[in-house]
Scaffold this motif. Structure first.
Motif, PDB file in Angstrom:
ATOM      1  N   LYS A  69      -1.570 -24.053  33.739  1.00 26.25           N
ATOM      2  CA  LYS A  69      -0.596 -23.575  32.795  1.00 26.25           C
ATOM      3  C   LYS A  69      -1.031 -22.445  31.763  1.00 26.25           C
ATOM      4  O   LYS A  69      -2.040 -22.430  31.135  1.00 26.25           O
ATOM      5  N   SER A  70       0.061 -21.355  31.490  1.00 28.55           N
ATOM      6  CA  SER A  70      -0.427 -20.198  30.592  1.00 28.55           C
ATOM      7  C   SER A  70      -0.640 -20.808  29.300  1.00 28.55           C
ATOM      8  O   SER A  70       0.250 -21.490  28.771  1.00 28.55           O
ATOM      9  N   VAL A  71      -1.426 -20.321  28.515  1.00 30.62           N
ATOM     10  CA  VAL A  71      -1.672 -20.537  26.909  1.00 30.62           C
ATOM     11  C   VAL A  71      -1.473 -19.332  25.980  1.00 30.62           C
ATOM     12  O   VAL A  71      -1.482 -19.425  25.146  1.00 30.62           O
ATOM     13  N   THR A  72      -1.073 -18.136  26.709  1.00 31.26           N
ATOM     14  CA  THR A  72      -0.689 -16.909  25.994  1.00 31.26           C
ATOM     15  C   THR A  72       0.515 -16.805  25.447  1.00 31.26           C
ATOM     16  O   THR A  72       1.480 -17.014  26.441  1.00 31.26           O
ATOM     17  N   VAL A  73       0.659 -16.572  24.290  1.00 30.09           N
ATOM     18  CA  VAL A  73       2.090 -16.549  23.793  1.00 30.09           C
ATOM     19  C   VAL A  73       2.609 -14.851  23.827  1.00 30.09           C
ATOM     20  O   VAL A  73       1.746 -14.022  23.427  1.00 30.09           O
ATOM     21  N   GLN A  74       3.623 -14.665  24.346  1.00 25.77           N
ATOM     22  CA  GLN A  74       4.001 -13.235  24.482  1.00 25.77           C
ATOM     23  C   GLN A  74       4.926 -12.620  23.243  1.00 25.77           C
ATOM     24  O   GLN A  74       5.854 -12.708  23.216  1.00 25.77           O
ATOM     25  N   TYR A  75       3.927 -12.398  22.228  1.00 23.91           N
ATOM     26  CA  TYR A  75       4.372 -11.766  21.099  1.00 23.91           C
ATOM     27  C   TYR A  75       4.721 -10.302  21.176  1.00 23.91           C
ATOM     28  O   TYR A  75       4.092  -9.683  22.037  1.00 23.91           O
ATOM     29  N   PRO A  76       5.718 -10.173  20.608  1.00 23.99           N
ATOM     30  CA  PRO A  76       6.702 -10.551  19.792  1.00 23.99           C
ATOM     31  C   PRO A  76       8.007 -11.437  20.106  1.00 23.99           C
ATOM     32  O   PRO A  76       8.983 -11.999  19.523  1.00 23.99           O
TER      33      PRO A  76
END
Length: 270
Positions: A29-36
């Motif tokens: 599972k991905s832990v990176t937030v696609q900011y913004p």
């Protein structure tokens, strides 16, 4: 030859190590937030940018005094009697114009000590953290909504009201002074009057006593046989008694007038 084989081995080892890590995380599972596009949910009581609801500010400057780094700068102007600034949402009466309310977020240490003293809860920390700038001066956020014309008008009206109150106070003091002087002069005049009246009264009393004595003597002589008239001694005694009473009365009036004049002079000197 050996060195070339060693370098080749290290090259392929590094490549396969990196690719192994990549393939191992490919199916997790991905832990990176696609900011913004995506944003993390901020925790409660987070300390970020300061915000002021200027409509609820009463200009008490408690937040400015509480700030340990002096990043808050507030300016106020007292409102005149003919202006009603209304009330805040918490029911506090507004008596001051807030012509300046600047917060320098470049100095802010996010301690939140300025938030708690506010009686109207007009200053808070909001969930805003996207205010990066190229110039540090752009981190000074002004919250006052007064225009330069409104500030000038408020200052002018305050000066006019102060001058009017000062002039009214001076006129009242002058009128009080004149009244005191008039009362003092009247007291002195009243003090002189009884003395004249006393001397005149004694003269008149003496004259009337003499006249009365003569008339009484004449009547006594004319009516000696009938016994109805007063003797000269009795008439003279009555005249002296009247003169003495008039003199005592005049002396009392003079003392009263002197005391009154002394009191007025004392008030005037104070």
């Amino acid at each position: 030859m050996v060195k070339a084989l060693s370098d080749t081995y290290l090259t392929f080892k590094t490549i396969f190590t990196g690719m192994g890590i990549t393939f191992r995380h490919l199916f997790t599972k991905s832990v990176t937030v696609q900011y913004p596009v995506q944003r993390d949910v901020l925790p409660e009581r987070v300390r970020l940018k300061l915000h002021v609801n200027i409509d609820d500010c009463i200009g008490c400057r408690l937040c400015e005094r509480a700030c340990p780094v002096e990043c808050i700068d507030i300016g106020t102007i007292k409102s005149t009697d003919d202006v009603d600034l209304g009330e805040t949402s918490t029911g506090h009466k507004k008596k001051l114009w807030v012509d300046k309310f600047d917060i320098d977020m470049a100095k802010c240490c996010y301690c939140e000590l300025c938030v708690h003293p506010c009686p109207t809860d007009c200053i808070t920390m909001v969930e805003e953290y996207e205010y990066s700038v190229y110039d540090r001066n752009d981190l000074i956020f002004p919250f006052s909504d007064m225009t330069p014309e409104q500030i000038e008008e408020a200052n002018r009206k305050l000066e006019e009201e102060a001058e009017a109150k000062s002039r009214k106070k001076e006129e009242a003091m002058l009128a009080k002074k004149k009244k005191a002087e008039a009362q003092a002069a009247g007291g002195e005049a009243d003090g002189d009057k009884p003395k004249d009246a006393a001397s005149g009264g004694s003269t008149e009393a003496g004259g009337s006593a003499e006249t009365g004595g003569e008339e009484a003597g004449g009547e006594g002589a004319g009516t000696e046989k009938s016994g109805t008239g007063k003797s000269d001694a009795e008439a003279s005694g009555d005249g002296d008694a009247d003169a003495e009473k008039a003199a005592r009365r005049a002396e009392r009036e003079a003392r009263r007038a002197a005391r009154r004049a002394e009191r007025e002079a004392k008030k005037k000197s104070e």
